[in-house]
Design an enzyme around this catalytic site. Structure first.
Site, short mmCIF file in Angstrom:
data_model
loop_
_atom_site.label_atom_id
_atom_site.label_comp_id
_atom_site.label_asym_id
_atom_site.label_seq_id
_atom_site.Cartn_x
_atom_site.Cartn_y
_atom_site.Cartn_z
N GLU A 262 -29.83 46.37 -36.03
CA GLU A 262 -30.04 45.21 -36.81
C GLU A 262 -29.10 45.12 -37.91
O GLU A 262 -29.00 46.26 -38.85
CB GLU A 262 -31.72 45.41 -37.42
CG GLU A 262 -32.07 44.49 -38.19
CD GLU A 262 -33.28 44.67 -39.22
OE1 GLU A 262 -33.22 44.80 -40.38
OE2 GLU A 262 -34.11 45.38 -38.42
N CYS A 299 -34.43 43.32 -45.13
CA CYS A 299 -33.48 42.67 -44.36
C CYS A 299 -33.84 41.19 -43.90
O CYS A 299 -33.24 40.39 -43.48
CB CYS A 299 -33.48 43.51 -42.86
SG CYS A 299 -35.09 43.80 -42.24
#
Length: 505
Positions: A262, A299
């Site tokens: 990620e 994020c």
């Protein structure tokens, strides 16, 4: 407070190895920690491979009990974890208490998930010996664990995406031993959780090599972990630059392995015209709050907002700017994170974008929120404006019309999330955007903000590159277990040799 060793956990023993480095906590006394190299990674991976021959063939109930024991041991260390995590990262106690609950909840969720057994996707085509023109053999299929997995900790989630976080929990649930590379931003927090896992291993009789913990403040351990021939897959949460470098190593091996990275996103928010007119001020305040939550160190931080240019958009910008006026400097996770944020804001300040917030000097390791505005045409012409600035920085993009908004949609890179702020009157305008938007992100949400990822069966936390390196995977939710499994077909296999999960009634 829990006694810390600054060492590595390999095959159930806390061992020395490597040069010593000093941690850099937000408050309190630095820790002396050993930095692992290839030798320690190799020892941990060898132990993991040996453990797999047993752990990979344990029953689902044994693994579920192990996961629950880890959760119990983490909770028993709750006060120490909160104190250490807050000192190391600057995160508030309430946030860390909530994150600990999420971590333990994930572990118990995977325990429940594997007990149910649906994830095994068991299939059986019975033999048809009399079928013409050719008989069919007996075929049975099941998902099986892939082997030892390497996991990297995240800077922004010292619990839920780190030592016993989602990657570790889903790999252990699948039957895969884990070698975890600790994050240098919170080595004390990481070791306390590693001690909890070690205690759970002792309590449940799991093979000691099932979990390995190596500390490091250099690239050497991470590269060795990805390169190691016994590593079957890697879970990573971190920066685009670091993740892409490790992804390239994984793909360049003689035997490439899956790298589930990620890497971040700007998570666009589309404020549609009817919603903007009806409740623009409310949305602006909500966006400002989401942008600065946790110093913007998520994020899923909503880094850009797309609106149609006009009086309502101007009012939105004024409201958002005013909402941020009283937001003071916030402590960031590490000095390096703060430095990168300041560099990113400086780049935006020198760009074609107009800064709306006042530029103020921040304390060391702190960040002040910064928002900018730019025309849709200028955003399209300057791709550097689409780069993530990790922290409380955002850009308002003023599109001149529906056609330019569609151009912006098509220009977007892969994202973790796309948010639609809409009212009923916006449905027709959104309908042509949906086929494009759903190719851009792993999660599309309406009338909320993306900060806050529900841990649930249906959650997808991933997206097309560069948001993540594998668009078909998620790092949150029960589907995360599929990253560490592979389908195996058994043809005409005697029941005595089949996995137990294929022969149970």
């Amino acid at each position: 407070m829990t006694d810390l060793t600054g060492r590595h956990l390999i095959a159930g023993t806390w061992v020395e190895g490597g040069e010593t480095f000093q941690s850099d906590p937000a408050t309190g006394t630095p820790l002396s920690v050993l930095s692992a190299g290839a030798e320690q990674v190799d020892a941990a991976m060898q132990a993991a491979e040996n453990a797999f021959e047993t752990y990979g063939y344990t029953t689902r109930e044994v693994r579920a009990t192990f996961l629950e024991a880890i959760a119990d041991e983490i909770e028993a260390r709750g006060a120490d974890l909160t104190a250490m995590g807050s000192a190391e990262t600057g995160l508030p106690e309430a946030r860390l208490n909530g994150e600990r609950g999420r971590t333990c909840g994930q572990l118990r969720m995977f325990a429940d998930h594997i007990r149910k057994g649906d994830y095994l996707d068991r299939r059986h085509d019975v033999a048809l010996p009399d079928r013409a023109p050719l008989p069919r053999p007996d075929l049975r299929m099941i998902q099986r664990p892939i082997g030892p997995v390497g996991v990297f900790g995240a800077s922004n989630f010292p619990l839920a995406f780190s030592t016993a976080g989602g990657d570790t929990a889903s790999a252990l649930a699948a039957g895969c031993p884990v070698v975890y590379k600790g994050h240098p931003g919170h080595p004390g927090t990481g070791e306390i959780v590693a001690q909890a896992i070690a205690a759970a291993i002792e309590k449940t009789g799991i093979p000691k090599g099932t979990f390995g913990f190596v500390q490091s403040n250099s690239n050497a351990a991470g590269e060795a972990l990805v390169k190691h021939p016994l590593t079957r897959a890697v879970g990573f949460t971190g920066s685009y630059r670091g993740g892409k470098a490790l992804f390239d190593i994984a793909m360049g091996r003689d035997e490439p392995i899956p790298f589930f990275g990620e890497l971040g996103a700007i998570n666009p928010v589309f404020v549609m015209d009817a919603a903007l007119k009806a409740r623009g001020a409310e949305i602006a305040k909500g966006w400002a709050g989401s942008l600065t939550m946790g110093a913007g160190q998520f994020c899923t931080n909503p880094g850009i907002v797309i609106l149609t240019a006009g009086a309502e958009a101007d009012a939105f910008a004024e409201t958002a700017t005013a909402a941020l006026a009283d937001t003071g400097a916030q402590v960031m996770l590490t000095a390096g994170t703060a430095s990168a944020f300041h560099s990113g804001v400086d780049t935006l300040t020198k760009s074609v974008a107009t800064q709306l917030t006042a530029s103020t000097e921040a304390k060391p390791r702190c960040a002040n929120p910064a928002i900018f505005r730019v025309s849709g045409a200028d955003w399209l012409a300057h791709p550097e404006l689409a780069h993530e600035v990790f922290g409380p920085a955002g850009i308002l993009i003023f599109a001149k019309d529906d056609a330019e908004r569609m151009q912006i949609v098509r220009k977007l890179d892969g994202q973790l999330t796309v948010t639609l702020q809409m009212d009923a009157g916006d449905t027709d305008a959104l309908r042509p955007l949906m086929p494009v938007l759903e190719r851009k992100a792993g999660r599309l949400l309406v009338n909320g903000f993306p900060t806050g990822v529900e841990v649930a069966d249906s959650m997808v936390h991933g997206g097309p590159f560069p948001a993540s390196t594998n668009f078909g995977a998620t790092s949150v939710g029960t589907l995360a277990i599929r990253r560490f499994l592979r389908p195996v077909c058994y043809q005409n296999m005697p029941e005595a040799l089949l996995p137990g999960d294929l022969t149970e009634e």
